[in-house]
Design a protein around this motif. Structure first.
Motif, mmCIF file in Angstrom:
data_model
loop_
_atom_site.group_PDB
_atom_site.id
_atom_site.type_symbol
_atom_site.label_atom_id
_atom_site.label_comp_id
_atom_site.label_asym_id
_atom_site.label_seq_id
_atom_site.Cartn_x
_atom_site.Cartn_y
_atom_site.Cartn_z
ATOM 1 N N MET A 1 49.753 37.123 40.879
ATOM 2 C CA MET A 1 48.940 38.335 40.733
ATOM 3 C C MET A 1 49.806 39.595 40.647
ATOM 4 S SD MET A 1 45.470 38.056 40.827
ATOM 5 C CE MET A 1 44.612 36.524 40.548
ATOM 6 N N HIS A 4 51.307 40.365 37.332
ATOM 7 C CA HIS A 4 50.373 40.932 36.354
ATOM 8 C C HIS A 4 49.988 42.364 36.700
ATOM 9 C CE1 HIS A 4 50.186 36.592 35.549
ATOM 10 N NE2 HIS A 4 50.039 36.989 34.299
ATOM 11 N N GLY A 5 49.981 42.680 37.957
ATOM 12 C CA GLY A 5 49.724 44.059 38.351
ATOM 13 C C GLY A 5 50.830 44.972 37.833
ATOM 14 N N GLY A 8 50.597 45.263 34.131
ATOM 15 C CA GLY A 8 49.531 46.190 33.748
ATOM 16 C C GLY A 8 49.982 47.638 33.826
ATOM 17 N N LEU A 9 50.707 47.979 34.865
ATOM 18 C CA LEU A 9 51.181 49.363 35.013
ATOM 19 C C LEU A 9 52.202 49.702 33.934
ATOM 20 C CD1 LEU A 9 51.483 49.745 38.888
ATOM 21 C CD2 LEU A 9 49.704 50.653 37.390
ATOM 22 N N TYR A 12 50.590 50.604 30.776
ATOM 23 C CA TYR A 12 50.077 51.973 30.630
ATOM 24 C C TYR A 12 51.134 52.885 30.030
ATOM 25 C CZ TYR A 12 45.952 51.018 33.534
ATOM 26 O OH TYR A 12 44.779 50.536 34.030
ATOM 27 N N ARG A 75 51.934 41.884 26.581
ATOM 28 C CA ARG A 75 50.562 42.398 26.478
ATOM 29 C C ARG A 75 49.564 41.260 26.270
ATOM 30 N NH1 ARG A 75 48.695 47.337 26.717
ATOM 31 N NH2 ARG A 75 50.752 48.268 26.419
ATOM 32 N N LEU A 78 48.964 39.711 29.589
ATOM 33 C CA LEU A 78 48.103 40.566 30.415
ATOM 34 C C LEU A 78 46.628 40.353 30.058
ATOM 35 C CD1 LEU A 78 47.808 42.907 32.466
ATOM 36 C CD2 LEU A 78 48.144 44.502 30.555
ATOM 37 N N ILE A 79 46.341 40.337 28.766
ATOM 38 C CA ILE A 79 44.957 40.140 28.311
ATOM 39 C C ILE A 79 44.444 38.750 28.699
ATOM 40 C CG2 ILE A 79 43.461 40.051 26.265
ATOM 41 C CD1 ILE A 79 44.422 42.857 26.857
ATOM 42 N N TRP A 81 45.404 36.974 31.172
ATOM 43 C CA TRP A 81 45.199 36.964 32.625
ATOM 44 C C TRP A 81 43.880 37.642 32.988
ATOM 45 C CZ3 TRP A 81 45.537 41.485 35.887
ATOM 46 C CH2 TRP A 81 45.452 41.209 37.257
ATOM 47 N N LEU A 82 43.581 38.741 32.324
ATOM 48 C CA LEU A 82 42.330 39.450 32.612
ATOM 49 C C LEU A 82 41.112 38.609 32.236
ATOM 50 C CD1 LEU A 82 43.269 43.053 31.458
ATOM 51 C CD2 LEU A 82 42.549 42.396 33.759
ATOM 52 N N ARG A 83 41.239 37.871 31.131
ATOM 53 C CA ARG A 83 40.100 37.068 30.681
ATOM 54 C C ARG A 83 39.940 35.784 31.480
ATOM 55 N NH1 ARG A 83 41.322 37.952 24.425
ATOM 56 N NH2 ARG A 83 40.104 39.859 24.117
ATOM 57 N N ALA A 84 41.037 35.293 32.034
ATOM 58 C CA ALA A 84 41.014 33.982 32.706
ATOM 59 C C ALA A 84 40.135 33.998 33.954
ATOM 60 C CB ALA A 84 42.433 33.562 33.071
ATOM 61 N N PRO B 94 42.584 40.284 44.905
ATOM 62 C CA PRO B 94 42.729 39.936 43.490
ATOM 63 C C PRO B 94 41.579 40.503 42.667
ATOM 64 C CG PRO B 94 43.169 38.023 44.864
ATOM 65 C CD PRO B 94 42.656 39.089 45.774
ATOM 66 N N LEU B 97 42.370 44.104 41.992
ATOM 67 C CA LEU B 97 43.530 44.251 41.110
ATOM 68 C C LEU B 97 43.097 44.038 39.651
ATOM 69 C CD1 LEU B 97 46.576 44.816 41.213
ATOM 70 C CD2 LEU B 97 46.936 42.344 41.059
ATOM 71 N N LYS B 98 42.292 43.019 39.424
ATOM 72 C CA LYS B 98 41.815 42.792 38.058
ATOM 73 C C LYS B 98 40.910 43.937 37.609
ATOM 74 C CE LYS B 98 41.072 38.785 36.171
ATOM 75 N NZ LYS B 98 40.614 37.410 35.827
ATOM 76 N N PHE B 100 41.015 46.966 38.406
ATOM 77 C CA PHE B 100 41.840 48.135 38.118
ATOM 78 C C PHE B 100 42.346 48.151 36.675
ATOM 79 C CE2 PHE B 100 45.641 50.837 38.404
ATOM 80 C CZ PHE B 100 45.172 51.880 39.182
ATOM 81 N N PHE B 101 42.561 46.968 36.099
ATOM 82 C CA PHE B 101 43.126 46.897 34.745
ATOM 83 C C PHE B 101 42.099 46.517 33.685
ATOM 84 C CE2 PHE B 101 46.867 46.258 37.481
ATOM 85 C CZ PHE B 101 47.613 47.337 37.032
ATOM 86 N N LEU B 102 40.846 46.544 34.062
ATOM 87 C CA LEU B 102 39.793 46.065 33.174
ATOM 88 C C LEU B 102 39.604 46.939 31.934
ATOM 89 C CD1 LEU B 102 38.547 43.437 33.951
ATOM 90 C CD2 LEU B 102 36.576 44.644 34.837
ATOM 91 N N GLU B 104 41.642 47.429 29.826
ATOM 92 C CA GLU B 104 42.353 46.786 28.717
ATOM 93 C C GLU B 104 41.411 45.950 27.859
ATOM 94 O OE1 GLU B 104 45.653 47.119 27.968
ATOM 95 O OE2 GLU B 104 45.809 48.565 29.599
ATOM 96 N N LEU B 105 40.261 45.598 28.422
ATOM 97 C CA LEU B 105 39.311 44.776 27.670
ATOM 98 C C LEU B 105 38.196 45.648 27.101
ATOM 99 C CD1 LEU B 105 38.835 41.679 30.055
ATOM 100 C CD2 LEU B 105 40.489 41.962 28.204
ATOM 101 N N GLU B 109 33.316 42.750 27.443
ATOM 102 C CA GLU B 109 33.989 41.722 28.239
ATOM 103 C C GLU B 109 34.017 42.105 29.710
ATOM 104 O OE1 GLU B 109 37.402 39.272 26.303
ATOM 105 O OE2 GLU B 109 37.579 41.311 25.551
ATOM 106 N N PHE B 113 32.682 40.061 32.992
ATOM 107 C CA PHE B 113 33.479 39.878 34.207
ATOM 108 C C PHE B 113 32.622 40.103 35.450
ATOM 109 C CE2 PHE B 113 36.090 41.825 37.579
ATOM 110 C CZ PHE B 113 37.046 40.844 37.773
#
Lengths: 192, 192
Positions: A1, A4-5, A8-9, A12, A75, A78-79, A81-84, B94, B97-98, B100-102, B104-105, B109, B113
């Motif tokens: 985790m 990926h945090g 993600g930063l 940005y 990138r 990252l995407i 991971w967000l979707r998983a 977790p 954390l996810k 926070f970066f949402l 990106e989607l 989506e 989530f």
DNA sequence: TTAATCATGTAACACGTTACATGATTGC
DNA sequence: GCAATCATGTAACGTGTTACATGATTAA
């Protein structure tokens, strides 16, 4: 985790280990406390996986800095991971672990325990503005205003969580007092 | 923390690594998931510190078992741990954390989530009875009925937490839809 | 006969914590 | 002059995760 945090930063904007440390400290500490040592370790791991690239930048009158930027592979990762579907089903709660064994103490001490928890749970509510300020500051440095929406959600969560904890503590205090009352009643009956 | 959790369980009654594993799996998994490998490692560490004592018990037609019991030093340690002000101020989430970066989607989506999180958050509420049953079973094997009070509190927490998460998800969904509405409005204005 | 339960672990790796280490610059 | 900030880390240890390994007994 954490990987990926950090990813993600860096996604940005390009940044250094030191700046990452400050963002974690100022904006993410409520839900992801991190040590400096971890950041540098993970940055190396991210580089090895090809998710970030590093450029050494010389500075006059200051130490050189290592500026990290995200790669295309990074990138994508990252995407993904967000979707998983990768949220752990259960999380560890020191608070509940201690609560589970609280029968080892006298009811009086257990009461004190919950009073303490209740008091702690007001900290975020009190410093909530402060945290949101630093989040809004961070938002101002970036382009996309939509991101601030999600950051606000994490602060909302903090407030709602603390309120819930306070309600729970109040209920626990009530349960203990009820039990004490029943116990005294039993004793009184026995004495008759 | 795990050391003290195991110590607490051994404090209730003498037990084996295998039985500990089952108690964790049936009654503590919601707030302290544990791997078998961890239990055996920690048991050895507890022994080294002199907090527990082990006795090998031969059995007919079954493998031998190592029965652990708490020592006087162990019980003192347990009490000290319960009294100590040792709850971490912040815990990793977790979920947040996810969140926070949402950004990106796509908003669509992100909506999915939160729908997923909301659905997951009903699991405990649904299996809540089951868990309480196994807790009550465990309570029945022990002497002190007062302990069940504290166990019930941990279940209460689970229910309240899930309810809060559901409320939070609903709010997040609302926030995203509001933003989408505003975006569409802007587009409409631009087209005029 | 096959799966579940009883009962024990080891090995390797990932991640988190604590403490230590260096050195220049800027602001009070 | 002293503390804080900028900027980099290393070392050692503690804890969590994943996968592997063995073998008997009991219930469907």
């Amino acid at each position: 985790m954490l990987k990926h945090g950090i990813l993600g930063l860096i996604g940005y904007e390009d940044t250094t280990g030191y700046e990452l440390m400050r963002v974690f400290r100022d904006s993410l500490r409520h839900f992801w406390p991190v040590q400096t040592s971890q950041i540098y370790r993970e940055l190396r791991a991210l580089e090895e996986r090809g998710w970030v690239r590093v450029t050494r930048v010389e500075q006059s009158g200051r130490p050189d800095k290592n500026v990290f930027s995200i790669t295309r592979a990074g990138r994508e990762e990252l995407i993904d991971w967000l979707r998983a579907d990768n949220l752990p089903k259960y999380e560890r709660s020191p608070l509940l672990l201690k609560t589970f064994f609280l029968g080892e103490l006298e009811p009086e001490e257990a009461l004190q325990f919950f009073k303490g928890v209740e008091a702690e749970a007001s900290v975020f509510t009190e410093e909530g503005d402060e945290t949101m300020d630093s989040v809004e500051d961070y938002a101002a440095t970036l382009d996309d205003p939509r991101k601030a929406l999600y950051w606000r959600m994490t602060a909302e969560f903090g407030l709602m969580y603390e309120e819930m904890v306070r309600a729970w503590c109040a209920r626990c205090v009530g349960m203990i007092e009820e039990m004490k009352g029943a116990g005294e009643h039993e004793e009184a009956v026995r004495k008759e």
